[in-house]
Design an enzyme around this catalytic site. Structure first.
Site, PDB file in Angstrom:
ATOM      1  N   LYS A   1      44.972 -13.316  56.071  1.00 22.72           N
ATOM      2  CA  LYS A   1      44.732 -13.116  54.646  1.00 22.72           C
ATOM      3  C   LYS A   1      44.905 -11.632  54.362  1.00 22.72           C
ATOM      4  CE  LYS A   1      40.602 -13.769  52.466  1.00 22.72           C
ATOM      5  NZ  LYS A   1      39.483 -14.640  52.088  1.00 22.72           N
TER       6      LYS A   1
ATOM      7  N   ASP B   1      31.164 -20.388  44.469  1.00 19.63           N
ATOM      8  CA  ASP B   1      32.499 -20.871  44.081  1.00 19.63           C
ATOM      9  C   ASP B   1      32.823 -22.178  44.804  1.00 19.63           C
ATOM     10  OD1 ASP B   1      34.788 -20.767  42.538  1.00 19.63           O
ATOM     11  OD2 ASP B   1      35.908 -19.526  43.964  1.00 19.63           O
TER      12      ASP B   1
END
Length: 438
Positions: free
Chosen positions: A15, A107
């Site tokens: 990432k 989230d």
């Protein structure tokens, strides 16, 4: 990105972040610090991280089975309530561990529930970019989340807690068993209004084939009052999740509604209608961390030297894939604010998305007066360009024109919208509150 460890040939997920400002770097380091506390089979793990100037790379385990909801609508998958129980139990176990570490995810949504492989039923929770430590219970307020899954207290800028995640679990479960969304509107503002009202039901025929225990489970999560929601331990002890599934009737559930839901969600994403309400870090598919000290000295776990080669070799190989610097662009709005009509005493929210580089500075105006942040006016401007003005406890004086102005070295851009406030007559609304649920 897929990364291959040179020494062992093992494949990892990479990432990559571009972090130009100190704030951007601090946000990523905060995610790294939080992920260092989260080591559990139901949470995606990280093995290392590297930082070099404006580039930060996180190296994570690969979770290759795809999103849970995508798996469910696959033609080869049979959806039953028994399968739903298996998935909700795993989600509850993962979130229970997060909460025991004093952390809230903030989230939880279908995109952040990944299948470990393409054949089994094991899942992992991903993306901890919005997670926060709940150090002082009752004092933390946030202004981000995903509209369809965010809890009412977030929208109203009220104190959050572990139960804020439990609301999101309730929404996920409602969709999982029915293929219907309890709060999704035609746009973000409509969705947020639906969440704030906290009105929903089991009236659709989709729930005719769902057990009473499943409905009770959902009902005890989708409670507007944060104090009345089940916690994860209570979820795992609930008759629905605690029931033995081996002898349960394997009645197939219709996937038609789920397919329509997924198609609509993809369409809205394409139009930027369904998005995070101001993400603090730009996240890719997977997150986590268990690595070593970064070059700036941010604390992480010790590195196993046998896993990866020298920092210089590995980070150089990783960072070669990072994109070139962005070209300079004059500010413009890819999404403009829209006129709003709200009831006195509620919250109002203007959302826009600002493009441009260098990153534009933003000023909000009420009529011709610049707005300063306060308890009444909250300004949220994120690195991905999403910008919001949230007005709490709206009163008649807030009825005005609002302008967002974005400025960088190449120029400026503005967009304007009107807020219309409906004032309530004395006595109106008394005794008129709808019950939160059955």
């Amino acid at each position: 990105f897929r990364l291959v460890e040179k020494k062992t040939g093992k494949v990892w997920a990479g990432k990559f972040f571009k972090a130009y400002s100190a704030k951007e770097k601090e946000n990523i380091r905060q995610e790294i610090s939080i992920m260092n506390c989260l080591h559990h089979p139901k949470l995606v793990q990280c093995v290392d991280a590297f930082e070099e100037k404006a580039n930060i790379v996180m190296v994570l385990e690969i979770v290759s089975g795809g999103e849970l909801f995508e798996r469910i609508i696959d033609e080869d998958f049979e959806l039953t309530e028994r399968e739903c129980i298996k998935y909700m139990k795993q989600i509850s176990e993962g979130v229970e561990y997060i909460h025991k570490q004093g952390i809230v995810h903030l989230d939880l949504k279908p995109e952040n529930i990944m299948c470990v492989n393409k054949t089994g039923t094991r899942i992992k929770l991903i993306d901890f970019g919005l997670a926060r430590r709940l150090e002082n219970a009752g004092s933390l307020k946030v202004l981000f989340g995903t509209p369809e899954f965010v809890a009412p207290e977030v929208i109203n800028y009220e104190p959050i807690g572990y139960a804020t995640d439990m609301w999101s679990i309730g929404v996920i479960c409602y969709i999982l068993v029915s293929g219907l969304s309890p709060f999704m509107g035609d746009n973000d503002n409509e969705t947020l209004a639906n969440v704030t009202s906290a009105t929903w039901d089991f009236d659709d025929e989709a729930f005719d084939e769902i057990s009473d225990d499943a409905k009770d489970f959902i009902s005890n999560l989708l409670k507007k009052d944060i104090k009345n929601r089940l916690n994860c331990t209570q979820c795992l002890q609930h008759p629905w999740l605690x029931x033995x599934t081996k002898n349960m009737e394997a009645k197939k559930l219709s996937k038609h509604r789920m397919k329509k839901y997924m198609a609509r969600r993809k369409w809205q994403k394409t139009g930027n209608a369904v998005r995070a309400i101001g993400r603090l870090s730009s996240m890719a598919m997977i997150s986590g961390l268990s690595g070593r000290k970064s070059s700036t000295g941010s604390p992480t776990s010790p590195l196993n030297a046998e896993k990866l080669e020298s920092e210089e070799d590995v980070s150089q190989a990783f960072l070669e894939a990072v994109a070139e610097e962005k070209p300079h662009v004059k500010p413009y709005f890819s999404k403009t604010i829209r006129d709003l009509e709200v009831v006195e005493g509620s919250a109002a929210r203007f959302d826009c998305k600002i493009e441009g580089y260098p990153d534009p500075e933003v000023v909000w105006f009420k009529d011709d007066q610049s707005i300063r942040e306060s308890r009444h006016f909250q300004i949220d401007y994120q690195e991905d360009g999403n910008c919001s003005l949230i007005i709490s406890d709206v009163c008649g004086d807030d009825d005005a024109k609002y302008t967002c102005k974005a400025v960088n070295s190449l120029g400026e851009a503005t967009c304007t919208a009107e807020l219309i406030v409906e004032t309530m007559e004395e006595g109106e609304g008394e005794g008129g509150e709808e019950e939160e649920e059955e």
